[in-house]
Structure formats: C-alpha cells, structure tokens
Scaffold this active site. Structure first.
Site, PDB file in Angstrom:
ATOM      1  N   GLU A 291       9.589  -4.027  10.316  1.00 43.11           N
ATOM      2  CA  GLU A 291       9.944  -2.714   9.760  1.00 43.11           C
ATOM      3  C   GLU A 291      10.538  -1.823  10.847  1.00 43.11           C
ATOM      4  OE1 GLU A 291       7.118  -0.799   7.177  1.00 43.11           O
ATOM      5  OE2 GLU A 291       8.329   1.031   7.081  1.00 43.11           O
TER       6      GLU A 291
ATOM      7  N   GLU B 217      -1.036  -5.362   8.867  1.00 43.79           N
ATOM      8  CA  GLU B 217      -0.162  -4.793   9.896  1.00 43.79           C
ATOM      9  C   GLU B 217      -0.691  -5.142  11.283  1.00 43.79           C
ATOM     10  OE1 GLU B 217       0.463  -0.607   9.128  1.00 43.79           O
ATOM     11  OE2 GLU B 217       1.108  -1.003   7.067  1.00 43.79           O
TER      12      GLU B 217
ATOM     13  N   ASP C 229       0.835  -1.206   0.000  1.00 45.36           N
ATOM     14  CA  ASP C 229       0.000   0.000   0.000  1.00 45.36           C
ATOM     15  C   ASP C 229       0.869   1.255   0.000  1.00 45.36           C
ATOM     16  OD1 ASP C 229       0.807  -0.163   2.627  1.00 45.36           O
ATOM     17  OD2 ASP C 229      -1.201  -0.111   3.502  1.00 45.36           O
TER      18      ASP C 229
HETATM   19  O1  KIV Z   1       3.493  -1.202   1.645  1.00 43.02           O
HETATM   20  C1  KIV Z   1       4.675  -1.570   1.532  1.00 43.02           C
HETATM   21  O2  KIV Z   1       5.331  -1.360   0.512  1.00 43.02           O
HETATM   22  C2  KIV Z   1       5.273  -2.263   2.675  1.00 43.02           C
HETATM   23  C3  KIV Z   1       6.760  -2.462   2.643  1.00 43.02           C
HETATM   24  C4  KIV Z   1       7.441  -1.204   2.993  1.00 43.02           C
HETATM   25  C5  KIV Z   1       7.169  -3.593   3.510  1.00 43.02           C
HETATM   26  O3  KIV Z   1       4.600  -2.616   3.578  1.00 43.02           O
END
Ligand code: KIV
Length: 263
Positions: free
Chosen positions: A180, A116, A45
């Site tokens: 992250e 998440e 996202d």
């Molecule tokens: O949305 C994304 O690109 C991510 C990466 C940064 C792991 O979650």
C-alpha cells in the site's frame, strides 16, 4: 465454475496473470463483484470507514469482521475471500492470532486472513501458516498504524526496510502481500524479488495484482480522490439523483402512478 484457491494465486504469479481484487462488505456487493469475475474479495477493515463512518480502521472488532465476512462468503461462488484481522486481534501474540484467525475461517467460511506487517509480524505469520491458516500480509502504509505514523495514506519510501518487510512475510509463509502506497519503482523491485504475488494499492502498475476499495472506485465515497484512484462509476451522483427524484415524486403525488398500484 471452479472456485479460486490460495494455490491459484501462486500459479497466477508463475504464469504472469494479473490478479484483480476488490473489497466488499455485504451480500449484494459481493454477489456483483463475484459475478463480474474479480479474482478475490477482501472483507477489509476499511469497513470501519466506508460502512461504519469512523475516521480510521481502529475501532473495528473481530465480531464485526466475522459478521461482514459471513455475508460476503454467502454471496460468493468463485472469488477467493480474504478477511482482515482487525486492530489488536493479532498483535498481542501468535496464539491470539491463531485463535482469532481460526474463528474467522471457521465462522465465515473465508479462505484466508490478512494482517498488517512484515518483519514485526513474521512469527505470527509463521504460526498461522503452521496452523494451515493462509495469510495475506500487508506492508507499506499500514492503516492500523495511523496513530504511530500520524497521517493516513503516507507514501513509504525506505526501499531496504520495505524489501525486508516483504521478504520476511514471504519467508514466514504468506501466500500474497498487499503493497500500500509504495513508490512504483520500489513496488516493482519487491514484485521482481518475491515469488509470491504482490497486490498493489497506490503502488503502481508492476505489482502482480491490484486492489481498490469498492466504495471508492464506484464513486460512492464523498470527497476521496487520491492520485491512484480511478472512478469507474459515479454511483453517489446516480443514487442521489434517483433518491431526489423519488422524494419529489412522492411529494407531488406522481409516485405511485396507476402502473405501480394494485387494482
Ligand atoms: O482494509 C482494506 O480495505 C485494505 C485495502 C485498502 C487493501 O486493507
């Protein structure tokens, strides 16, 4: 060429083979990433920022993720494709998550979804895996929580809470987990403790794999250079030079020359 599957991720961890992952958001880049033998493509996202020009990932909708997911899957022959569940497409209830993740798998052909959260999403991860929807979890800095934590890319330092989150994701059935912006020592401890692979971004070298945003690592994103980011190319500079040269040649009449004109 054998396509990579969710069980292959677990096998990679068991045989200590590092996992490479990059984001991609459209057909052309997904084709390039796949042909370069990257193991997994995340339709992240982050497209809210790098494709749509928003300041955060929050405005991205489920329909937009599906739109981009379809393009990426169409281009991919080998890599495992994982599509992000966007903000508020899974937090309301496990049922909402199953309906929306189900749409992603059915309509895009992707193999898995990412969401998440660890402890806070344990019930949802369990409900999704019970419905045979593979889930990649994402702990540490969670961009969808930016309004709650107040700043982007904040390093997470509470070791016990992070470990609890990672263990909750694993116990609920996640097949892998993104870490992250976690300090490298905590990421190493989580990686040693878990039996599922950890995929790091800004979390040091001991993770089982790494992920980067393709626009960032190719030097396409303007003015974004956190410590963890390595630029493998300077595509923005190359593209700017090429476009300026084209503009100048059109103005001066050099392009199109005889060799680029039909007789
Ligand atoms: O949305 C994304 O690109 C991510 C990466 C940064 C792991 O979650």
């Amino acid at each position: 060429m054998k396509p990579i599957t969710v069980p292959d991720f677990l096998l990679a961890k068991q045989s200590q083979k590092k996992i490479s992952m990059l984001t991609a958001y459209d057909y052309t880049w997904a084709e390039i990433v796949d042909a370069a033998s990257i193991d997994a493509i995340l339709v992240g996202d982050t497209l809210g920022m790098v494709v749509q020009g928003h300041g955060t990932t929050l405005p991205v909708t489920l329909d937009e993720m599906i739109y981009h997911g379809k393009m990426v899957v169409r281009a991919t022959k080998r890599a495992l494709v994982i599509v992000d569940l966007p903000f508020l497409s899974y937090q309301v209830s496990p049922q909402q998550a199953i309906e929306n993740a189900g749409r992603i798998l059915k309509e895009t052909g992707a193999s898995a979804v990412k969401l998440e959260g660890g402890v806070s999403q344990a019930n949802t991860i369990a409900a999704l895996t019970a419905a045979d929807i593979p889930v990649m979890a994402h702990v540490g800095f969670k961009p969808q929580s930016v309004r709650a934590v107040g700043t982007m890319g904040k390093i997470q330092r509470d070791e016990e809470l992070l470990l609890e989150d990672a263990l909750a994701a694993q116990q609920s059935g996640a097949f892998a987990i993104v870490l992250e912006m976690i300090s490298r020592s905590i990421a190493a401890r989580i990686t040693e403790t878990l039996s599922i692979p950890t995929i790091g971004i800004g979390s040091g070298p001991q993770c089982d794999g790494q992920v980067l945003v393709i626009n960032d690592m190719l030097g396409l994103t303007d003015g974004f250079s956190p410590k963890f980011l390595k630029h493998y190319a300077q595509i923005r500079k190359t593209a700017t030079e090429a476009i300026e040269a084209y503009g100048a040649e059109v103005k001066s009449g050099i392009y199109p020359g005889d060799e680029h004109s039909h007789r």
